[in-house]
Design an enzyme around this catalytic site. Structure first.
Site, PDB file in Angstrom:
ATOM      1  CB  SER A 193      -0.925  -0.001   1.216  1.00  0.00           C
ATOM      2  OG  SER A 193      -2.004   0.888   0.982  1.00  0.00           O
ATOM      3  CD  GLU A 194      -1.200   3.919  -2.982  1.00  0.00           C
ATOM      4  OE1 GLU A 194      -1.140   2.671  -2.940  1.00  0.00           O
ATOM      5  OE2 GLU A 194      -2.204   4.539  -3.406  1.00  0.00           O
ATOM      6  CG  ASN A 195      -0.509   3.931   3.531  1.00  0.00           C
ATOM      7  OD1 ASN A 195      -0.630   2.942   2.818  1.00  0.00           O
ATOM      8  ND2 ASN A 195      -0.815   3.927   4.803  1.00  0.00           N
ATOM      9  CB  SER A 246       5.980   3.922  -0.659  1.00  0.00           C
ATOM     10  OG  SER A 246       4.849   3.254  -1.143  1.00  0.00           O
TER      11      SER A 246
END
Lengths: 233, 217
Positions: free
Chosen positions: B45-47, B87
């Site tokens: 998840s890009e966070n 990320s």
């Protein structure tokens, strides 16, 4: 050791004035510098430009500053979930610069690292690329993107020490670790300010050199934006 | 015809052993529920999390552990946390094997639009532009037509683009399709859906070669 500890949030924000450009860490409401934001509401600084992935919600985070009309411009990647934001943007009261999230992170990282600009494929062929220099590398088109310039970076960590070393928890690291050291003055607020020497140097996420002022924040609300759970059994 | 869970089920068949996968918000999130239990994969998840697990049990939610949709999540053994720049190094550096995201429109050349409707609310692109610009393997999950019944598979996108020439495959409530140099190639029909229905719901060039099998889900 160089001491970075300041006594209070008001001392930490010393020198903050109208019209400045600020970086604020956090993703959604996760890992936002709650104490610095509250202090800015109290101080009433105006016409500020905020570099922040999101814009908070109506009654928390940067939404508090929007509500007081303290923000002139937002530089973000995603700004949903905020009615006052939408109203100010559509009425033209608020300038908004939407940029890809990875480009936002790397423009912080570049500022932190002394890299003036870099190429990325994100946004090529879209309105994000309009007016930007582009160049082909390895058969693929890229856009030239520039490092941010900011007066203050407000970051929030889980633990820190007086030397300015920071450790984050979970996904609250997000933009905080990229923004530390990316502005003229970096202010770190931490949930727990521990004695120097008690943090293992192997576990430091952000070395103290990137932080100018550090203080222990108070009354963290840590609001959850989307509470998703599954029932036991 | 498939519902949203059916679309997710079909896409889950494309997830292979050893994949790192980024799931967008909406239908893509549901894909995690239908991946075969005998393959090893990790959700990014890009966070800033790799090795994302299911939602926490009631009372176990942690405000410091969320996904890119700002939902409270858990992590699985082997998970890691990292900053936003790292990320996107994973994403831009093509270390993520499969990207699944939603769309408002897809064009027959693989262009995608999913971040802005001019004159109406603009929420922003989030990480979508970075993902589609760099990912080698992009599957779009969406309904075949919009609420007004108009096709979302077009000759050219009418909305502002998120990325150009990047979509590889599309799973809709009606069909599973591949983007080729000559247009959308129909690979499979959703259960109970005829080729004619798919032709009628597709504005862009649709290539129908031979007998089109029904999805096996």
């Amino acid at each position: 050791m160089i001491h970075k500890k300041v006594a209070s949030v008001s001392e930490a924000l010393n020198g903050l004035s109208d019209g400045m450009t600020l970086m604020l860490g956090g993703f959604g409401l996760c890992g936002i510098p709650e104490n610095c934001i509250s202090q800015m509401v109290q101080l009433g600084v105006k016409d500020i430009t905020c570099i922040s992935n999101n814009a908070g919600v109506d009654d928390f985070g940067l939404g508090l500053l929007l509500h007081q009309h303290q923000i002139k411009k937002m530089i973000s990647s995603y700004v949903g979930e905020n009615d006052e934001f939408e109203r100010q943007m559509l009425s033209g009261e608020l300038e908004v610069d939407l940029i890809p999230q990875g480009t936002l992170a790397e423009r912080c990282k570049a500022a932190q690292s002394g890299i003036p600009a870099f190429y990325t494929p994100a946004g090529y062929g879209t309105e994000v690329g309009e007016g930007k220099e582009s160049r082909e590398f390895n058969g693929k088109m890229h856009l030239l993107e520039h490092a941010f310039k900011a007066d203050f970076a407000f970051v929030k960590a889980w633990k820190g020490d007086s030397a300015g070393n920071l450790i984050f928890k979970g996904t609250a690291r997000n933009f905080n670790a990229c923004m530390a050291g990316a502005a003229r003055i970096t202010v770190a607020e931490v949930e727990e300010l521990v004695p120097v020497g008690s943090l293992n140097p192997d576990h430091i996420h952000v070395p103290g050199i990137f932080v100018q002022r550090i203080f222990q924040g108070k009354k963290y609300e840590k609001r959850i934006e989307q509470r998703t759970v599954r029932p036991r059994n | 015809m498939l519902d949203k869970n059916g679309i997710a089920k079909r896409i889950a068949q494309e997830v292979k052993d050893g994949y790192y996968v980024n799931l967008g918000i909406g239908i893509p999130t549901l894909v995690a529920n239908y991946v075969r239990s005998d393959i090893e994969l990790e959700f990014q998840s890009e966070n800033g999390v790799l090795g994302m697990g299911p939602f926490p049990f009631e009372g176990d939610e942690d405000p410091d552990i969320i996904n890119a949709g700002k939902q409270t999540i858990t992590t699985l053994p082997g998970a890691s946390f990292f900053d936003s720049a790292t990320s996107f190094s994973m994403i831009r550096g093509q270390h993520v094997d499969l990207t699944i995201l939603g769309a408002m429109e897809v064009a027959e050349n693989g262009d995608i639009a999913n971040w802005k409707i001019p004159g109406r609310m603009v929420k922003g692109m989030g990480g979508a532009m970075d993902l589609v610009a760099s990912a080698e393997n992009i599957i779009v999950a969406m309904m075949h037509t919009n609420k007004r019944g108009e096709s979302k598979l077009l000759k050219r996108c009418s909305l502002p683009l998120t990325g150009v020439g990047c979509v590889k495959r599309i799973a809709t409530n009606l069909a599973f399709l591949e983007v080729t140099d000559h247009g959308f190639k129909l690979l499979e029909r959703a259960p109970g859906v005829s080729v004619e229905e798919i032709i009628n719901a597709t504005e862009g060039t649709l290539l129908v070669e031979g007998t089109i099998p029904e999805m096996n889900i």
